[in-house]
Design a protein around this motif. Structure first.
Motif, short mmCIF file in Angstrom:
data_model
loop_
_atom_site.label_atom_id
_atom_site.label_comp_id
_atom_site.label_asym_id
_atom_site.label_seq_id
_atom_site.Cartn_x
_atom_site.Cartn_y
_atom_site.Cartn_z
N LYS A 11 111.02 7.17 43.94
CA LYS A 11 111.61 6.90 42.62
C LYS A 11 111.99 5.43 42.50
O LYS A 11 111.31 4.58 43.07
CB LYS A 11 112.79 7.87 42.36
CG LYS A 11 112.36 9.33 42.56
CD LYS A 11 113.37 10.34 42.07
CE LYS A 11 112.84 11.75 42.34
NZ LYS A 11 113.71 12.80 41.82
N HIS A 93 105.93 13.80 36.04
CA HIS A 93 107.21 14.05 36.71
C HIS A 93 108.30 14.32 35.67
O HIS A 93 108.29 13.74 34.59
CB HIS A 93 107.61 12.84 37.57
CG HIS A 93 108.77 13.16 38.46
ND1 HIS A 93 110.07 13.08 38.02
CD2 HIS A 93 108.81 13.62 39.73
CE1 HIS A 93 110.87 13.48 39.01
NE2 HIS A 93 110.14 13.81 40.05
N GLU A 163 108.12 21.60 40.25
CA GLU A 163 109.46 21.06 40.45
C GLU A 163 110.38 21.55 39.34
O GLU A 163 110.42 20.96 38.25
CB GLU A 163 109.42 19.52 40.41
CG GLU A 163 108.52 18.90 41.45
CD GLU A 163 108.92 17.45 41.73
OE1 GLU A 163 109.47 17.21 42.82
OE2 GLU A 163 108.72 16.59 40.88
N GLY A 169 117.29 16.69 42.45
CA GLY A 169 118.42 15.80 42.65
C GLY A 169 119.77 16.47 42.52
O GLY A 169 120.80 15.81 42.40
N SER A 209 115.23 19.18 45.62
CA SER A 209 116.26 19.32 46.66
C SER A 209 115.73 19.86 47.99
O SER A 209 116.46 20.54 48.72
CB SER A 209 117.43 20.17 46.15
OG SER A 209 118.08 19.51 45.07
N GLY A 230 112.18 14.00 47.01
CA GLY A 230 112.81 12.81 46.47
C GLY A 230 113.79 12.22 47.48
O GLY A 230 113.40 11.56 48.44
N GLY A 231 115.07 12.50 47.29
CA GLY A 231 116.14 11.91 48.09
C GLY A 231 115.89 11.92 49.60
O GLY A 231 116.07 10.88 50.27
#
Ligand code: 13P
Length: 247
Positions: A11, A93, A163, A169, A209, A230-231
Motif C-alpha cells: 500500500k 482493490h 478481500e 485492515g 487481516s 497488507g499490514g
C-alpha cells in the motif's frame, strides 16, 4: 488449484530506508520454493525493490493506467511497469474502489490492457460489511467477477483475490469457513460463466487481516489458494511465515 500464491500489498507505506530493511529481511528468510510470491511496493520504490530483492519474489504494481502512456498526468503505464520488471498489477482493490471511486468498468479496462501486454492481474473483489449483512455478498462478488470476465481476453494470467472489505485492515479476519464459502461460490460462478477448466485452474486467494497467527488455518481450506496480505507483509519474518503456510 494451482501453485500457492502469496502477495504482499505494501500500500502507501515505507521509505527508502524501511524498504531496504524489509527487502533484506525477505532476502534472508527461508521461503518454501513451491509458492509464487509477489510484493507490491509503492510505484516510487519499484525500481529499488526490483534491483535488490531475491529473484524468488516477483514485483507487482498497485495500479496502472488503462492504455498506452501519453498525456495522462499522474498515471503510470503498463509499458513503464514492464520496463521496471513488474510481472503483476493489483486491480480492483477495495481502497481504489471505495476511497478513489474506481468502478467496475474502469477496472475492467485496466485489466484488459494489462493482460494484452502480458502483465498478470491480481483481480480483487469483495463486499462491504453492510452488503454482507444484507445478504448480498455473492451478488456483489459476482457483479465484480462479471466485470472482469467481460473485459479479460483470457484467465491464464489472472489471480482472483477475495478481500471482504470489513476484514481489510480491521484485525477482523474472515473465518476459514466464511472465506471458503465465498471461494467456492466464485469458483462455481467461473465454472458456469467462463469454463470448468478456468474454474479449476484459477487461483483464488484470500485477503483481509491475514497474519502469522491465522494463516495456517485458512490455508488448510481446499479453495483458498493463497493470500493477499497488507499490514503483515510489511514485516519480513511474519510475511515469510505466511508464505510458508502452504499446505
Ligand atoms: P490487511 O492485511 O492489512 O488487512 O490488508 C489486506 C489487503 O488489503 C491486501 O490487499
Amino acid at each position: 488449484s494451482g501453485k500457492f500464491f502469496v502477495g504482499g500489498n505494501w500500500k502507501c507505506n515505507g521509505t527508502k530506508d524501511s524498504i531496504s530493511k524489509l527487502v533484506s529481511d525477505l532476502n534472508s528468510a527461508t521461503l518454501e520454493s513451491d509458492v509464487d510470491v509477489v510484493v507490491a511496493p509503492p510505484f516510487v520504490y519499484l525500481d529499488q525493490v526490483k534491483n535488490s530483492l531475491t529473484e524468488q519474489i516477483e514485483i507487482a504494481a498497485q495500479n496502472c493506467w488503462t492504455g498506452k502512456g501519453g498525456a495522462f498526468t499522474g498515471e503510470i503505464s503498463v509499458e513503464q511497469l514492464k520496463d521496471l520488471g513488474c510481472k503483476w498489477v493489483v486491480l480492483g482493490h477495495s481502497e481504489r474502489r471505495h476511497i478513489l471511486g474506481e468502478n467496475n468498468e474502469f477496472i475492467g479496462k485496466k485489466a484488459a490492457y494489462a493482460l494484452s501486454q502480458n502483465l498478470g492481474v491480481i483481480a480483487c473483489i469483495g463486499e462491504l460489511l453492510e452488503e454482507r449483512e444484507a445478504g448480498k455478498t455473492f451478488d456483489v462478488c459476482f457483479q465484480q467477477m462479471k466485470a472482469f470476465a467481460d473485459a479479460v481476453p483470457s484467465w491464464d494470467d489472472v489471480v482472483i483475490a477475495y478481500e471482504p472489505v470489513w476484514a481489510i485492515g480491521t484485525g477482523k479476519v474472515a473465518t476459514p469457513e466464511q472465506a471458503q464459502e465465498v471461494h467456492v461460490a466464485v469458483r462455481d460462478w467461473l465454472s458456469k460463466n467462463v469454463s470448468a477448466e478456468v474454474a479449476s485452474k484459477t487461483r483464488i486467494i484470500y485477503g483481509g487481516s491475514v497474519n502469522g497467527g491465522n494463516c495456517a488455518e485458512l490455508a488448510k481450506k481446499e479453495d483458498i489458494d493463497g493470500f493477499l496480505v497488507g499490514g503483515a507483509s510489511l514485516k519480513g519474518p511474519e510475511f515469510a511465515t505466511i508464505i510458508n503456510s502452504v499446505t
